[in-house]
Design a protein around this motif. Sequence first.
Motif, PDB file in Angstrom:
ATOM      1  N   GLU A 167      12.474  36.228  -8.348  1.00 16.15           N
ATOM      2  CA  GLU A 167      11.614  35.743  -9.424  1.00 16.15           C
ATOM      3  C   GLU A 167      10.266  36.454  -9.414  1.00 16.15           C
ATOM      4  O   GLU A 167       9.752  36.837 -10.468  1.00 16.15           O
ATOM      5  N   HIS A 168       9.700  36.627  -8.232  1.00 15.92           N
ATOM      6  CA  HIS A 168       8.384  37.258  -8.108  1.00 15.92           C
ATOM      7  C   HIS A 168       8.398  38.688  -8.643  1.00 15.92           C
ATOM      8  O   HIS A 168       7.488  39.104  -9.350  1.00 15.92           O
ATOM      9  N   TYR A 169       9.430  39.453  -8.295  1.00 11.02           N
ATOM     10  CA  TYR A 169       9.515  40.852  -8.710  1.00 11.02           C
ATOM     11  C   TYR A 169      10.371  41.056  -9.958  1.00 11.02           C
ATOM     12  O   TYR A 169      10.540  42.185 -10.411  1.00 11.02           O
ATOM     13  N   ASN A 170      10.924  39.987 -10.507  1.00  8.85           N
ATOM     14  CA  ASN A 170      11.792  40.056 -11.693  1.00  8.85           C
ATOM     15  C   ASN A 170      12.906  41.084 -11.501  1.00  8.85           C
ATOM     16  O   ASN A 170      13.072  42.012 -12.291  1.00  8.85           O
ATOM     17  N   VAL A 171      13.664  40.889 -10.435  1.00  7.01           N
ATOM     18  CA  VAL A 171      14.775  41.781 -10.134  1.00  7.01           C
ATOM     19  C   VAL A 171      15.964  40.925  -9.695  1.00  7.01           C
ATOM     20  O   VAL A 171      15.789  39.844  -9.131  1.00  7.01           O
ATOM     21  N   SER A 172      17.154  41.411  -9.975  1.00  5.90           N
ATOM     22  CA  SER A 172      18.347  40.633  -9.640  1.00  5.90           C
ATOM     23  C   SER A 172      18.622  40.660  -8.143  1.00  5.90           C
ATOM     24  O   SER A 172      18.345  41.644  -7.456  1.00  5.90           O
ATOM     25  N   ALA A 173      19.198  39.574  -7.656  1.00  9.30           N
ATOM     26  CA  ALA A 173      19.610  39.502  -6.257  1.00  9.30           C
ATOM     27  C   ALA A 173      20.714  40.524  -5.988  1.00  9.30           C
ATOM     28  O   ALA A 173      20.790  41.068  -4.886  1.00  9.30           O
ATOM     29  N   ASP A 174      21.556  40.778  -6.988  1.00 14.30           N
ATOM     30  CA  ASP A 174      22.623  41.769  -6.817  1.00 14.30           C
ATOM     31  C   ASP A 174      22.062  43.114  -6.382  1.00 14.30           C
ATOM     32  O   ASP A 174      22.625  43.786  -5.520  1.00 14.30           O
ATOM     33  N   TYR A 175      20.948  43.516  -6.967  1.00 15.70           N
ATOM     34  CA  TYR A 175      20.330  44.789  -6.604  1.00 15.70           C
ATOM     35  C   TYR A 175      19.785  44.736  -5.177  1.00 15.70           C
ATOM     36  O   TYR A 175      20.064  45.623  -4.371  1.00 15.70           O
ATOM     37  N   LEU A 176      19.028  43.704  -4.859  1.00 15.80           N
ATOM     38  CA  LEU A 176      18.453  43.607  -3.517  1.00 15.80           C
ATOM     39  C   LEU A 176      19.526  43.540  -2.437  1.00 15.80           C
ATOM     40  O   LEU A 176      19.365  44.094  -1.349  1.00 15.80           O
ATOM     41  N   LEU A 177      20.638  42.887  -2.751  1.00 22.70           N
ATOM     42  CA  LEU A 177      21.718  42.718  -1.780  1.00 22.70           C
ATOM     43  C   LEU A 177      22.658  43.925  -1.717  1.00 22.70           C
ATOM     44  O   LEU A 177      23.564  43.954  -0.896  1.00 22.70           O
TER      45      LEU A 177
ATOM     46  N   LEU B  71      24.721  44.939  -4.141  1.00 29.78           N
ATOM     47  CA  LEU B  71      25.960  44.757  -4.896  1.00 29.78           C
ATOM     48  C   LEU B  71      25.988  45.597  -6.159  1.00 29.78           C
ATOM     49  O   LEU B  71      27.046  45.769  -6.762  1.00 29.78           O
ATOM     50  N   THR B  72      24.818  46.098  -6.562  1.00 32.85           N
ATOM     51  CA  THR B  72      24.702  47.017  -7.680  1.00 32.85           C
ATOM     52  C   THR B  72      23.544  47.965  -7.387  1.00 32.85           C
ATOM     53  O   THR B  72      22.644  47.616  -6.626  1.00 32.85           O
ATOM     54  N   ASP B  73      23.588  49.130  -7.974  1.00 31.21           N
ATOM     55  CA  ASP B  73      22.499  50.087  -7.780  1.00 31.21           C
ATOM     56  C   ASP B  73      21.498  50.047  -8.927  1.00 31.21           C
ATOM     57  O   ASP B  73      20.516  50.775  -8.925  1.00 31.21           O
ATOM     58  N   GLU B  74      21.756  49.186  -9.897  1.00 32.47           N
ATOM     59  CA  GLU B  74      20.871  49.062 -11.055  1.00 32.47           C
ATOM     60  C   GLU B  74      19.931  47.874 -10.862  1.00 32.47           C
ATOM     61  O   GLU B  74      20.384  46.727 -10.794  1.00 32.47           O
ATOM     62  N   PRO B  75      18.629  48.114 -10.770  1.00 30.93           N
ATOM     63  CA  PRO B  75      17.686  47.005 -10.556  1.00 30.93           C
ATOM     64  C   PRO B  75      17.415  46.223 -11.835  1.00 30.93           C
ATOM     65  O   PRO B  75      16.339  46.262 -12.423  1.00 30.93           O
ATOM     66  N   ARG B  76      18.431  45.508 -12.296  1.00 31.58           N
ATOM     67  CA  ARG B  76      18.306  44.737 -13.538  1.00 31.58           C
ATOM     68  C   ARG B  76      17.266  43.633 -13.387  1.00 31.58           C
ATOM     69  O   ARG B  76      17.216  42.964 -12.358  1.00 31.58           O
ATOM     70  N   PRO B  77      16.482  43.436 -14.436  1.00 32.12           N
ATOM     71  CA  PRO B  77      15.510  42.336 -14.371  1.00 32.12           C
ATOM     72  C   PRO B  77      16.206  40.990 -14.532  1.00 32.12           C
ATOM     73  O   PRO B  77      17.264  40.898 -15.141  1.00 32.12           O
ATOM     74  N   LEU B  78      15.603  39.974 -13.967  1.00 35.59           N
ATOM     75  CA  LEU B  78      16.114  38.615 -14.148  1.00 35.59           C
ATOM     76  C   LEU B  78      15.862  38.147 -15.567  1.00 35.59           C
ATOM     77  O   LEU B  78      16.686  37.519 -16.187  1.00 35.59           O
TER      78      LEU B  78
END
Length: 83
Positions: free
Chosen positions: A56-66, A68-75
């Motif tokens: 939420e703080h960085y507006n990025v998906s957990a999938d990217y951080l974890l 699971l995807t290489d695309e840093p999609r926003p929440l």
Amino acid sequence: MYHNELFGLRLRKIRSRNHETQKELAEILGVKPNQIGEMENGRGATTLAKLAHICEHYNVSADYLLGLTDEPRPLVSEKKEEE
């Protein structure tokens, strides 16, 4: 596939892009700065609640951080923010 090291690298990258120190992120999450360092170095993990807060703080998906995807999609998409 999830790896602590990849999570740490992506967390450090996003934190640095936002010009935040480990201390600042630690204050936001309510942890000690050394815990941020441990996460960024792949030696520590976080709770699901703190992961959600980071996303939420960085507006990025957990999938990217974890990794699971290489695309840093926003929440939250820019369209939704404009409405």
